[in-house]
Design a protein around this motif. Structure first.
Motif, mmCIF file in Angstrom:
data_model
loop_
_atom_site.group_PDB
_atom_site.id
_atom_site.type_symbol
_atom_site.label_atom_id
_atom_site.label_comp_id
_atom_site.label_asym_id
_atom_site.label_seq_id
_atom_site.Cartn_x
_atom_site.Cartn_y
_atom_site.Cartn_z
ATOM 1 N N MET A 87 -15.960 4.075 13.471
ATOM 2 C CA MET A 87 -14.656 3.444 13.610
ATOM 3 C C MET A 87 -14.254 2.637 12.378
ATOM 4 S SD MET A 87 -13.706 4.610 16.477
ATOM 5 C CE MET A 87 -12.195 3.703 16.760
ATOM 6 N N GLY A 88 -15.129 2.629 11.353
ATOM 7 C CA GLY A 88 -14.813 1.927 10.120
ATOM 8 C C GLY A 88 -14.995 0.430 10.204
ATOM 9 N N LEU A 89 -15.919 -0.042 11.050
ATOM 10 C CA LEU A 89 -16.101 -1.477 11.275
ATOM 11 C C LEU A 89 -17.364 -2.025 10.641
ATOM 12 C CD1 LEU A 89 -15.038 -1.562 15.039
ATOM 13 C CD2 LEU A 89 -13.637 -2.023 13.032
ATOM 14 N N GLY A 90 -18.058 -1.234 9.849
ATOM 15 C CA GLY A 90 -19.258 -1.724 9.188
ATOM 16 C C GLY A 90 -20.517 -1.406 9.966
ATOM 17 N N LYS A 91 -21.638 -1.955 9.508
ATOM 18 C CA LYS A 91 -22.921 -1.701 10.143
ATOM 19 C C LYS A 91 -23.734 -2.984 10.220
ATOM 20 C CE LYS A 91 -24.923 -0.144 5.750
ATOM 21 N NZ LYS A 91 -25.601 0.975 5.051
ATOM 22 N N ILE A 92 -24.808 -2.924 10.983
ATOM 23 C CA ILE A 92 -25.679 -4.081 11.144
ATOM 24 C C ILE A 92 -26.393 -4.354 9.827
ATOM 25 C CG2 ILE A 92 -27.657 -5.032 12.394
ATOM 26 C CD1 ILE A 92 -26.886 -3.134 14.714
ATOM 27 N N GLY A 93 -26.376 -5.603 9.408
ATOM 28 C CA GLY A 93 -27.008 -5.960 8.141
ATOM 29 C C GLY A 93 -26.885 -7.441 7.890
ATOM 30 N N LEU A 94 -26.784 -7.814 6.610
ATOM 31 C CA LEU A 94 -26.684 -9.226 6.253
ATOM 32 C C LEU A 94 -25.369 -9.828 6.722
ATOM 33 C CD1 LEU A 94 -28.139 -9.142 2.619
ATOM 34 C CD2 LEU A 94 -29.296 -9.874 4.723
ATOM 35 N N VAL A 95 -24.299 -9.021 6.730
ATOM 36 C CA VAL A 95 -22.980 -9.531 7.095
ATOM 37 C C VAL A 95 -22.802 -9.569 8.607
ATOM 38 C CG1 VAL A 95 -20.495 -9.164 6.886
ATOM 39 C CG2 VAL A 95 -22.007 -8.709 4.935
ATOM 40 N N VAL A 139 0.844 -1.193 0.000
ATOM 41 C CA VAL A 139 0.000 0.000 0.000
ATOM 42 C C VAL A 139 0.875 1.238 0.000
ATOM 43 C CG1 VAL A 139 -1.726 1.314 1.280
ATOM 44 C CG2 VAL A 139 -1.886 -1.176 1.175
ATOM 45 N N THR A 140 0.670 2.109 -0.958
ATOM 46 C CA THR A 140 1.458 3.340 -1.062
ATOM 47 C C THR A 140 0.843 4.449 -0.227
ATOM 48 O OG1 THR A 140 0.218 4.189 -2.956
ATOM 49 C CG2 THR A 140 2.093 2.736 -3.423
ATOM 50 N N TYR A 141 1.629 5.489 -0.042
ATOM 51 C CA TYR A 141 1.117 6.668 0.657
ATOM 52 C C TYR A 141 -0.105 7.232 -0.061
ATOM 53 C CZ TYR A 141 0.571 11.638 1.494
ATOM 54 O OH TYR A 141 0.031 12.867 1.716
ATOM 55 N N GLY A 142 -0.075 7.266 -1.389
ATOM 56 C CA GLY A 142 -1.202 7.805 -2.147
ATOM 57 C C GLY A 142 -2.482 7.046 -1.889
ATOM 58 N N GLN A 143 -2.403 5.705 -1.827
ATOM 59 C CA GLN A 143 -3.589 4.907 -1.534
ATOM 60 C C GLN A 143 -4.110 5.190 -0.134
ATOM 61 O OE1 GLN A 143 -1.286 1.265 -3.244
ATOM 62 N NE2 GLN A 143 -3.369 0.592 -2.871
ATOM 63 N N VAL A 144 -3.192 5.243 0.824
ATOM 64 C CA VAL A 144 -3.591 5.503 2.208
ATOM 65 C C VAL A 144 -4.295 6.857 2.314
ATOM 66 C CG1 VAL A 144 -2.738 5.905 4.547
ATOM 67 C CG2 VAL A 144 -1.787 4.052 3.180
ATOM 68 N N ALA A 145 -3.750 7.880 1.654
ATOM 69 C CA ALA A 145 -4.331 9.215 1.716
ATOM 70 C C ALA A 145 -5.720 9.256 1.084
ATOM 71 C CB ALA A 145 -3.402 10.215 1.025
ATOM 72 N N LYS A 146 -5.908 8.549 -0.044
ATOM 73 C CA LYS A 146 -7.218 8.519 -0.703
ATOM 74 C C LYS A 146 -8.263 7.823 0.164
ATOM 75 C CE LYS A 146 -5.729 8.760 -5.538
ATOM 76 N NZ LYS A 146 -5.669 8.037 -6.840
ATOM 77 N N MET A 147 -7.887 6.697 0.743
ATOM 78 C CA MET A 147 -8.815 5.975 1.612
ATOM 79 C C MET A 147 -9.161 6.798 2.852
ATOM 80 S SD MET A 147 -7.622 1.963 1.355
ATOM 81 C CE MET A 147 -5.882 2.262 1.711
ATOM 82 N N ALA A 148 -8.173 7.535 3.369
ATOM 83 C CA ALA A 148 -8.414 8.380 4.532
ATOM 84 C C ALA A 148 -9.390 9.510 4.202
ATOM 85 C CB ALA A 148 -7.096 8.944 5.044
ATOM 86 N N ALA A 149 -9.231 10.111 3.024
ATOM 87 C CA ALA A 149 -10.128 11.195 2.622
ATOM 88 C C ALA A 149 -11.569 10.689 2.496
ATOM 89 C CB ALA A 149 -9.660 11.789 1.297
ATOM 90 N N LYS A 150 -11.726 9.506 1.940
ATOM 91 C CA LYS A 150 -13.068 8.924 1.803
ATOM 92 C C LYS A 150 -13.673 8.631 3.170
ATOM 93 C CE LYS A 150 -15.512 5.133 -0.498
ATOM 94 N NZ LYS A 150 -15.360 3.936 -1.376
ATOM 95 N N SER A 151 -12.873 8.072 4.067
ATOM 96 C CA SER A 151 -13.364 7.760 5.412
ATOM 97 C C SER A 151 -13.698 9.020 6.185
ATOM 98 C CB SER A 151 -12.308 6.942 6.170
ATOM 99 O OG SER A 151 -12.087 5.698 5.550
ATOM 100 N N ARG A 181 -2.442 5.786 8.810
ATOM 101 C CA ARG A 181 -3.125 4.537 9.158
ATOM 102 C C ARG A 181 -3.492 4.495 10.634
ATOM 103 N NH1 ARG A 181 -0.437 -0.855 6.480
ATOM 104 N NH2 ARG A 181 -1.148 -0.539 4.342
ATOM 105 N N ALA A 182 -2.541 4.848 11.487
ATOM 106 C CA ALA A 182 -2.788 4.824 12.924
ATOM 107 C C ALA A 182 -3.896 5.795 13.308
ATOM 108 C CB ALA A 182 -1.497 5.153 13.677
ATOM 109 N N CYS A 183 -3.900 6.973 12.699
ATOM 110 C CA CYS A 183 -4.952 7.947 12.982
ATOM 111 C C CYS A 183 -6.308 7.447 12.505
ATOM 112 C CB CYS A 183 -4.617 9.285 12.329
ATOM 113 S SG CYS A 183 -3.255 10.188 13.102
ATOM 114 N N GLN A 184 -6.349 6.827 11.335
ATOM 115 C CA GLN A 184 -7.606 6.336 10.800
ATOM 116 C C GLN A 184 -8.173 5.207 11.651
ATOM 117 O OE1 GLN A 184 -9.589 7.294 7.901
ATOM 118 N NE2 GLN A 184 -8.410 9.111 8.449
ATOM 119 N N GLU A 185 -7.334 4.357 12.180
ATOM 120 C CA GLU A 185 -7.808 3.294 13.065
ATOM 121 C C GLU A 185 -8.497 3.866 14.293
ATOM 122 O OE1 GLU A 185 -4.923 -0.567 12.472
ATOM 123 O OE2 GLU A 185 -4.233 1.031 13.814
ATOM 124 N N ARG A 186 -8.113 5.070 14.680
ATOM 125 C CA ARG A 186 -8.672 5.715 15.865
ATOM 126 C C ARG A 186 -9.703 6.783 15.515
ATOM 127 N NH1 ARG A 186 -3.884 3.701 16.268
ATOM 128 N NH2 ARG A 186 -3.097 2.879 18.234
#
Length: 354
Positions: free
Chosen positions: A254-262, A183-195, A302-307
């Motif tokens: 926290m990025g752990l999903g929601k109640i549903g089928l899964v 995973v590159t820095y660019g990927q991490v930054a894009k995923m963080a922006a979306k989250s 990554r560490a910030c996003q986990e929190r």
């Protein structure tokens, strides 16, 4: 600077700073894997939390690299070293298309080598944890991330070997195919922006919920205030008593999903509990190893996003300060402050510095 990762060591050479105006490039020391912590691993967290930390032990992207110029000389191979790889997506670089393409291929091939090394190390780490032995943060990350990475090894390895030119496009379309070591820095930054965008919407819902309880966001500002709130509002600060709507709010934030089928409600509750246990253990290792100032930019995000700490539009210094403040909260009062009130403080104050 010599770093010890378990029994292995790596040397990262920092050339002297280049004159103003010269192209700046950066390289990163990559180590680690990715894995969603499952409930069955919670019994291992006691070993994490009581780890006797080795000197200067570090995890994935843990070397501060954003100001370092691209290496101009040969890499020192006098010691056993993990792979030193250039990340073509790091800020401050001016690369041609060919240089970027070559950089991506080199980066991903190195990532696969790192993954193979981690796969070999993971069973030994698991065995040590089963015996109650101590681990470093690096080893904890390998144990946590490698199982999921192994599933990604075959399809991603096929891309690297057969059609490496299509890797950036494939990852853009299917980000889940990429192992954590690739995973590159660019990927991490894009995923963080979306989250962060999704969390900003949840923040508005959380404010309404908090105000409905007669509380103000300012009441979540420090450890003492959080401890008082935890004693007086068991409904939202006790995971076992958390209402379904509040549980879903916390889980999505926290990025752990929601109640549903899964995820059923009980599964999601267990998943949130496991994640909070992991964060508590990780915070203790980060504090003991004094890791915050040595985290590289990608792993810092990554560490910030986990929190659930906002990282979009923040400088590297602001991110380090926020992560330091978070760990100070979780380690405050001899680690007696529950984790859930700290999560609610992020819900209440999202977008503001901790």
């Amino acid at each position: 600077m010599s770093l010890r990762v378990g029994a292995a060591r790596a040397r990262l050479l920092w050339p002297t700073a280049t004159p103003l105006g010269q192209q700046q490039r950066a390289f990163t020391l990559v180590r680690g894997t990715s894995h969603a912590l499952r409930t069955k691993h919670r019994r291992l967290l006691g070993a994490y939390a009581t780890a006797v930390v080795g000197p200067r032990s570090m995890g994935l992207h843990t070397t501060k690299h954003s100001q370092a110029p691209w290496p101009t000389g040969p890499v020192d191979k006098s010691e056993p070293a993990i792979v030193v790889r250039a990340d073509p997506t790091l800020p401050g670089q001016t690369l041609t298309l060919f240089q970027k393409l070559k950089g991506f291929i080199s980066f991903y091939k190195g990532g696969l080598k790192e993954l193979m090394s981690n796969i070999k190390a993971a069973p030994k780490i698991q065995d040590r944890l089963s015996k109650g032995e101590t681990v470093t943060r690096d080893e904890m990350l390998i144990h946590r991330r490698t199982p999921a990475d192994k599933w990604r090894l075959v399809p991603f390895g096929f891309l690297v070997v057969i059609i490496p030119e299509l890797i950036p496009l494939t990852i853009f379309l299917f980000p889940g195919v990429c192992p954590s070591t690739c995973v590159t820095y660019g990927q991490v930054a894009k995923m963080a922006a979306k989250s962060d965008a999704a969390r900003n919407k949840l923040h508005a819902r959380a404010l309404a919920r908090i105000e409905g309880l007669g509380l103000a966001p300012a009441a979540f500002a420090d450890a003492q205030s959080l401890a008082q709130l935890a004693r007086g509002n068991e409904g939202i600060f006790d995971l076992e008593q958390l209402a379904r709507a509040d549980l879903q709010l916390v889980s999505q934030f926290m990025g752990l999903g929601k109640i549903g089928l899964v995820n059923s409600e009980s599964q999601l509750r267990a998943r949130v509990a496991a994640h909070l246990d992991y964060l508590r253990a990780d915070d203790r290792l980060i504090t003991a190893e004094q890791t915050v100032d040595r985290l590289g930019l990608a792993e810092l995000i990554r560490a910030c996003q986990e929190r659930a700490i906002a990282s979009t539009g923040r400088s590297e210094e602001q991110l380090r300060a926020s992560l330091t403040a978070w760990t100070a909260l979780t380690q405050a009062q001899n680690r007696t402050l529950p984790m859930l009130p700290i999560v609610w403080s992020r819900l209440a104050l999202f977008g503001k510095s901790i």
